[in-house]
Scaffold this active site. Structure first.
Site, short mmCIF file in Angstrom:
data_model
loop_
_atom_site.label_atom_id
_atom_site.label_comp_id
_atom_site.label_asym_id
_atom_site.label_seq_id
_atom_site.Cartn_x
_atom_site.Cartn_y
_atom_site.Cartn_z
N HIS A 120 0.82 -1.21 0.00
CA HIS A 120 0.00 0.00 0.00
C HIS A 120 0.85 1.26 0.00
CE1 HIS A 120 1.13 -0.48 4.18
NE2 HIS A 120 0.80 0.78 4.39
N ASP A 122 0.56 4.80 2.09
CA ASP A 122 -0.18 5.21 3.29
C ASP A 122 -1.25 6.24 2.95
OD1 ASP A 122 1.10 3.59 5.19
OD2 ASP A 122 2.79 4.97 5.29
N HIS A 275 4.58 0.10 -0.07
CA HIS A 275 5.40 -0.69 0.84
C HIS A 275 4.59 -1.83 1.46
CE1 HIS A 275 3.58 2.42 3.35
NE2 HIS A 275 3.72 1.61 4.39
N ARG A 290 5.27 5.77 13.94
CA ARG A 290 5.13 6.37 12.60
C ARG A 290 4.43 7.72 12.66
NH1 ARG A 290 1.29 3.60 8.27
NH2 ARG A 290 -0.03 5.43 8.54
#
Ligand code: SIN
Length: 301
Positions: A120, A122, A275, A290
């Site tokens: 995906h 983000d 990723h 994150r």
């Protein structure tokens, strides 16, 4: 970006440059050594980092020792931060920081343990998706836990002509809930989404091929986790076309595999790469923090 440049200009008149090195990694990405992201950045250093992100798409900053405040402050130089819909997994006291972890305390997960289980970009499911994400390793497993990155500019450039023709001018729907039930079946701790959370993640439509807002490069902007259908095609044709695009995007020659080292902070450009978290054995604790920087509305190539 103009506002953040102004901010950094104001902040850095009196700071000295750091003599960091940028070393290319195989396929894509670069490692940056001898920089302390906890220090206020000099404007030239900021511009070198920004340029390196645009050229390499994934930056691996080694040996960082920073607080959540410093992580947030560095991330904010690139734009406003986005808050993840699963607010249960915010780092307490820091809504901008999403905890990604398979650790449970008192039988409750402290983070999103299966984030990234499908390829995906983000927040591609938002009207305004992400510019980039900054993931900081806090506790790493003795084995597993790698993160894979695929270059979506290369994916576009190497796409066979018949597939380029098939997607020309097309748009696709992205939705957060595409794989949600499947993820819940694998990870029963994954919470049900409340009505308010569902409202926050209504499906959106983006061009299938977008133009990177800063480099002008074309990107294939679809991903397995969130892209649910190509607008205007019957569902079976759309599924078949998307499956071909997904398979093409992640061919090994397009992919850099990041094997985490203690205190790595990895910054990737969600407009250039997708990723995948390759997986961690359940019994080996893994914890990362994150932040996610807001981008701009995707524009068709
Ligand atoms: C993510 O998708 O942001 C998580 C990646 C990872 O845990 O390796």
């Amino acid at each position: 970006m103009a506002a953040s440049l102004q901010t950094i200009h104001d902040l850095t008149n009196f700071t000295t440059e750091q003599s960091f090195k940028i070393n290319s990694l195989p396929v894509l990405g670069a490692e940056i050594v001898n920089i302390d992201l906890g220090r206020v950045l000099n404007e030239n250093d900021f511009l070198r980092i920004k340029q390196a992100l645009l050229s390499h798409h994934v930056l691996v900053f080694r040996d960082q020792d920073i607080t959540p405040e410093q992580h947030i402050e560095f991330s904010r130089l690139f734009g406003p931060l986005q808050i993840h819909v699963l607010k249960q997994f915010q780092l307490p006291g820091y809504p901008e920081v999403l905890t990604i972890s398979n650790i449970k305390e008192n039988d409750k997960p402290i983070g999103l343990g299966d984030a990234g289980a499908f390829w995906h970009s983000d927040l591609s499911y938002k009207e305004i998706p992400s510019l980039g994400s900054l993931l900081y390793a806090r506790q790493l497993p003795a084995e597993g836990g790698d993160t894979h990155f695929a270059d979506m500019h290369l994916a576009w450039q190497t796409l066979p002509t018949h597939l380029k023709n098939a997607i020309e001018g097309k748009q696709a729907e992205h939705t957060y809930i595409k794989k949600y039930a499947e993820l819940q079946a694998r990870s029963p701790w994954r919470p049900n989404l409340t009505q308010a959370q569902l409202e926050e993640v209504k499906p959106v439509v983006h061009p299938v091929v977008t133009r990177h807002p800063e480099t002008g490069l074309n990107t294939l902007f679809v991903n397995e986790n969130f892209t649910s259908r190509i607008i205007g095609l019957p569902q079976d044709e759309s599924d078949d076309l998307l499956a071909q695009l997904f398979a093409h995007s992640v061919k090994p020659e397009n992919v850099y595999i990041h094997q985490w080292q203690d205190n790595d902070l990895v910054f990737w450009d969600n407009r250039s790469v997708i990723h995948l978290a390759a997986g961690t054995p359940d019994h080996l604790p893994r914890k990362l923090y994150r932040t996610t920087v807001e981008g701009t509305r995707p524009v068709a190539a």
